[in-house]
Design a protein around this motif. Structure first.
Motif, PDB file in Angstrom:
ATOM      1  N   SER A  55      48.619  30.268  37.460  1.00 38.33           N
ATOM      2  CA  SER A  55      47.356  29.521  37.490  1.00 38.33           C
ATOM      3  C   SER A  55      47.286  28.467  36.394  1.00 38.33           C
ATOM      4  O   SER A  55      46.507  27.517  36.491  1.00 38.33           O
ATOM      5  CB  SER A  55      46.164  30.473  37.389  1.00 38.33           C
ATOM      6  N   THR A  84      43.018  34.183  46.279  1.00 42.67           N
ATOM      7  CA  THR A  84      43.696  34.943  45.235  1.00 42.67           C
ATOM      8  C   THR A  84      44.484  33.985  44.362  1.00 42.67           C
ATOM      9  O   THR A  84      45.147  33.072  44.855  1.00 42.67           O
ATOM     10  CB  THR A  84      44.650  35.996  45.822  1.00 42.67           C
ATOM     11  N   GLN A  85      44.417  34.196  43.052  1.00 40.58           N
ATOM     12  CA  GLN A  85      45.145  33.343  42.120  1.00 40.58           C
ATOM     13  C   GLN A  85      45.335  34.088  40.813  1.00 40.58           C
ATOM     14  O   GLN A  85      44.827  35.189  40.604  1.00 40.58           O
ATOM     15  CB  GLN A  85      44.394  32.039  41.866  1.00 40.58           C
ATOM     16  N   THR A  87      44.751  34.911  36.894  1.00 39.38           N
ATOM     17  CA  THR A  87      43.468  35.031  36.199  1.00 39.38           C
ATOM     18  C   THR A  87      43.337  34.108  34.991  1.00 39.38           C
ATOM     19  O   THR A  87      42.237  33.941  34.467  1.00 39.38           O
ATOM     20  CB  THR A  87      43.247  36.480  35.725  1.00 39.38           C
ATOM     21  N   LEU A  90      41.084  31.339  36.178  1.00 45.46           N
ATOM     22  CA  LEU A  90      40.184  31.647  37.293  1.00 45.46           C
ATOM     23  C   LEU A  90      38.735  31.281  36.988  1.00 45.46           C
ATOM     24  O   LEU A  90      38.008  30.805  37.871  1.00 45.46           O
ATOM     25  CB  LEU A  90      40.306  33.125  37.661  1.00 45.46           C
ATOM     26  N   THR A  93      38.632  27.459  37.651  1.00 43.20           N
ATOM     27  CA  THR A  93      38.813  27.028  39.037  1.00 43.20           C
ATOM     28  C   THR A  93      37.648  27.463  39.908  1.00 43.20           C
ATOM     29  O   THR A  93      37.198  26.720  40.784  1.00 43.20           O
ATOM     30  CB  THR A  93      40.130  27.580  39.619  1.00 43.20           C
ATOM     31  N   ALA A  94      37.127  28.673  39.676  1.00 43.99           N
ATOM     32  CA  ALA A  94      35.991  29.143  40.462  1.00 43.99           C
ATOM     33  C   ALA A  94      34.764  28.273  40.193  1.00 43.99           C
ATOM     34  O   ALA A  94      34.002  27.948  41.119  1.00 43.99           O
ATOM     35  CB  ALA A  94      35.693  30.606  40.148  1.00 43.99           C
ATOM     36  N   PHE A 109      36.640  34.298  44.761  1.00 44.68           N
ATOM     37  CA  PHE A 109      37.904  34.284  44.022  1.00 44.68           C
ATOM     38  C   PHE A 109      38.189  35.676  43.468  1.00 44.68           C
ATOM     39  O   PHE A 109      37.275  36.389  43.033  1.00 44.68           O
ATOM     40  CB  PHE A 109      37.833  33.295  42.859  1.00 44.68           C
ATOM     41  N   THR A 110      39.463  36.045  43.467  1.00 45.77           N
ATOM     42  CA  THR A 110      39.869  37.310  42.858  1.00 45.77           C
ATOM     43  C   THR A 110      41.319  37.203  42.425  1.00 45.77           C
ATOM     44  O   THR A 110      42.006  36.207  42.670  1.00 45.77           O
ATOM     45  CB  THR A 110      39.654  38.497  43.811  1.00 45.77           C
ATOM     46  N   GLY A 111      41.802  38.241  41.775  1.00 55.20           N
ATOM     47  CA  GLY A 111      43.174  38.288  41.291  1.00 55.20           C
ATOM     48  C   GLY A 111      43.482  39.674  40.785  1.00 55.20           C
ATOM     49  O   GLY A 111      42.913  40.659  41.270  1.00 55.20           O
ATOM     50  N   VAL A 146      33.033  35.598  42.151  1.00 55.03           N
ATOM     51  CA  VAL A 146      34.255  36.237  41.658  1.00 55.03           C
ATOM     52  C   VAL A 146      34.092  37.741  41.829  1.00 55.03           C
ATOM     53  O   VAL A 146      33.116  38.320  41.330  1.00 55.03           O
ATOM     54  CB  VAL A 146      34.520  35.890  40.182  1.00 55.03           C
TER      55      VAL A 146
END
Length: 325
Positions: A55, A84-85, A87, A90, A93-94, A109-111, A146
């Motif tokens: 990321s 998914t990406q 962290t 994150l 980006t979110a 969004f999650t990871g 998230v």
């Protein structure tokens, strides 16, 4: 009915490497196959592998392109979208996605913090929770979310607050909006949504550069370092203070480019009218700095860059930070 999954690599998609360490290797289909209970979601999961990169390598343009793809998915009938990406970025980006996301459908969004080669990887549970949130009627009209550690956070509030904990994501100023309990998405609060930003010129965005300076004890600031920047975010002490020697330097810079004042503390707001000494929030605002309010320095940098790419003048930038901060 479907939930669309876009994959961007990161810890959640990593596997062992012959050279040592882990690298992004798992596809979206492999991620989905590793999630028990996903078949009981009641929605098909439409997997779309986008790119497998750390990321730290993501760019604003890539995230905006992803938002376009997610927008097309919901326009085409998707109930919600999961991304998914990694962290590391994150929270940024979110928030970037949230500033431009126009739909009531959830973009989640999650990871993962623990990669699949370790005992107890958290990726499958986070992916399942995110899919449940994306499919939940209760998660509509909340902007970008998230989902992590069975908690649901608003992108505008969330922070990564720990380097390794599976509970790394928190919202210090607001708390989580809800939780996933026994497979049910339970939203506890619904903050009002802000209108998405419009008119971001992506070619101009690529050219816009915003710097971030974190103030430290006995600090100095060489104004020449920022002469080629279009804006500056200052992460000041406490409620928005800097050493008195820096105040005129920042004031001089604010005469040329927007300078936004935030707090380096990680929670709480920059004040507006309490302290009056040189280098305090009152003094810095008199010198032309824009008050960042509750926005942390990283989110303030995202917002300022988008505003500059949209051609916002100083008055529009100040008004935007008053709304978002």
């Amino acid at each position: 009915m479907s939930v669309v999954l876009f994959t961007l690599g990161g810890t959640i998609a990593m596997a062992g490497s012959a050279e040592g360490g882990v690298v992004a290797r798992l596809t979206g289909a492999e991620l989905v196959a590793a999630v028990p209970g996903l078949a009981d979601l009641g929605h098909t999961v439409d997997v779309r592998d986008t790119r497998a990169v750390p990321s730290a390598n993501l760019t604003y343009r890539q995230i905006l392109d992803l938002v376009d793809a997610a927008s097309s998915a919901v326009t085409g009938g998707a109930t919600g979208v999961v991304v998914t990406q990694g962290t590391d970025t994150l929270e940024e980006t979110a928030y970037l996605a949230d500033l431009v996301w126009p739909h009531p459908e959830p973009l989640v969004f999650t990871g993962a913090m623990r990669n699949p080669t370790l005992a107890g990887p958290d990726g499958p549970a986070n992916l399942l929770a995110a899919a449940r949130v994306a499919a939940a009627p209760a998660a509509r009209d909340l902007g970008v979310l998230v989902a992590f550690h069975d908690e649901v956070h608003a992108a505008r509030f969330v922070r990564k607050a720990h380097s390794t904990s599976t509970a790394a994501f928190v919202s210090p100023n607001a708390g989580p909006l809800g939780h996933v309990v026994e497979g049910e998405v339970r939203m506890l609060t619904r903050p009002p949504r802000l209108d998405p930003l419009a008119g971001v010129d992506r070619d101009r965005l690529d050219a816009v550069r915003v710097a971030l300076h974190t103030v430290t004890l006995d600090d100095d600031l060489l104004i020449d370092l920022f002469r080629n920047r279009d804006g500056l975010v200052v992460a000041g002490f406490g409620v928005g203070h800097v050493p008195s020697e820096l105040a005129p330097v920042l004031g001089e810079l604010a005469e040329r480019v927007p300078v936004v004042l935030t707090s380096r503390t990680g929670a709480g707001s920059v004040l507006r009218q309490t302290y009056g000494a040189v280098g305090s929030e009152i003094d810095l605002q008199r010198r032309g700095l824009v008050n960042g309010g509750l926005l942390d320095p990283y989110k303030a940098k995202v917002l300022l860059r988008l505003l500059l790419a949209a051609g916002a003048d100083r008055a529009a930038i100040a008004a935007a930070f008053a709304r978002h901060g």
